[in-house]
Enzyme design. Sequence first.
Site, PDB file in Angstrom:
ATOM      1  N   ARG A 124      38.660  40.490  27.815  1.00 41.24           N
ATOM      2  CA  ARG A 124      38.589  40.949  29.204  1.00 41.24           C
ATOM      3  C   ARG A 124      39.754  41.858  29.575  1.00 41.24           C
ATOM      4  O   ARG A 124      39.583  42.841  30.290  1.00 41.24           O
ATOM      5  CB  ARG A 124      38.502  39.759  30.144  1.00 41.24           C
ATOM      6  CG  ARG A 124      37.141  39.068  30.064  1.00 41.24           C
ATOM      7  CD  ARG A 124      37.109  37.804  30.861  1.00 41.24           C
ATOM      8  NE  ARG A 124      35.774  37.229  30.916  1.00 41.24           N
ATOM      9  CZ  ARG A 124      35.539  35.947  31.095  1.00 41.24           C
ATOM     10  NH1 ARG A 124      36.544  35.094  31.251  1.00 41.24           N
ATOM     11  NH2 ARG A 124      34.307  35.497  31.135  1.00 41.24           N
ATOM     12  N   HIS A 137      30.998  36.620  29.427  1.00 36.78           N
ATOM     13  CA  HIS A 137      30.959  35.515  30.389  1.00 36.78           C
ATOM     14  C   HIS A 137      30.778  34.237  29.590  1.00 36.78           C
ATOM     15  O   HIS A 137      30.037  34.224  28.622  1.00 36.78           O
ATOM     16  CB  HIS A 137      29.783  35.696  31.353  1.00 36.78           C
ATOM     17  CG  HIS A 137      29.289  34.415  31.945  1.00 36.78           C
ATOM     18  ND1 HIS A 137      29.843  33.862  33.078  1.00 36.78           N
ATOM     19  CD2 HIS A 137      28.324  33.567  31.547  1.00 36.78           C
ATOM     20  CE1 HIS A 137      29.209  32.731  33.350  1.00 36.78           C
ATOM     21  NE2 HIS A 137      28.282  32.529  32.432  1.00 36.78           N
TER      22      HIS A 137
END
Length: 162
Positions: A124, A137
Amino acid sequence: NQRWERSKSGIGSPWLAAPFGIYQTQDGYMAISMVSLAVVGEVIGRIEKAGLKIAAMKMIHMTTAQAQGFYAVYKERPFFNDLVSYMTSGPVVVQVLQGEDAIAKNREIMGATNPADADPGTIRADFAASIEENVVHGSDGPDTAATEIAFFFPDGVCPRTR
């Protein structure tokens, strides 16, 4: 640390897909989905270098109904429509991973949900543009994982034996 910018038109954008992920600890399995920013190979490489093995993988393009179903838990949240829009903006690679402490290990590789808070070198921190456009996710535990794995792999997975 290079951040990717999503063009207003989507044309020429490095965003070729949308992010999401899944985990399951029962029998050592975990599933994860990721976005394709022309970095799918890099993301898979990081996962494998951490010692996790791929037990299932496919590329899909989610419909609006699928994305709304998958993220139904967030239906009342203000970001829901943006998340669904992003998730349906292109193909998504969905994986089931196998390994010891797979959930914890993958969460470490992914980094904090907000890429601004993610440690340098995490997926991320390196590739996500925002919380909604987040590259990967991860589900929050084995119960959620079991549901999410069944959502994308109703016929099961192929456990790695070596």
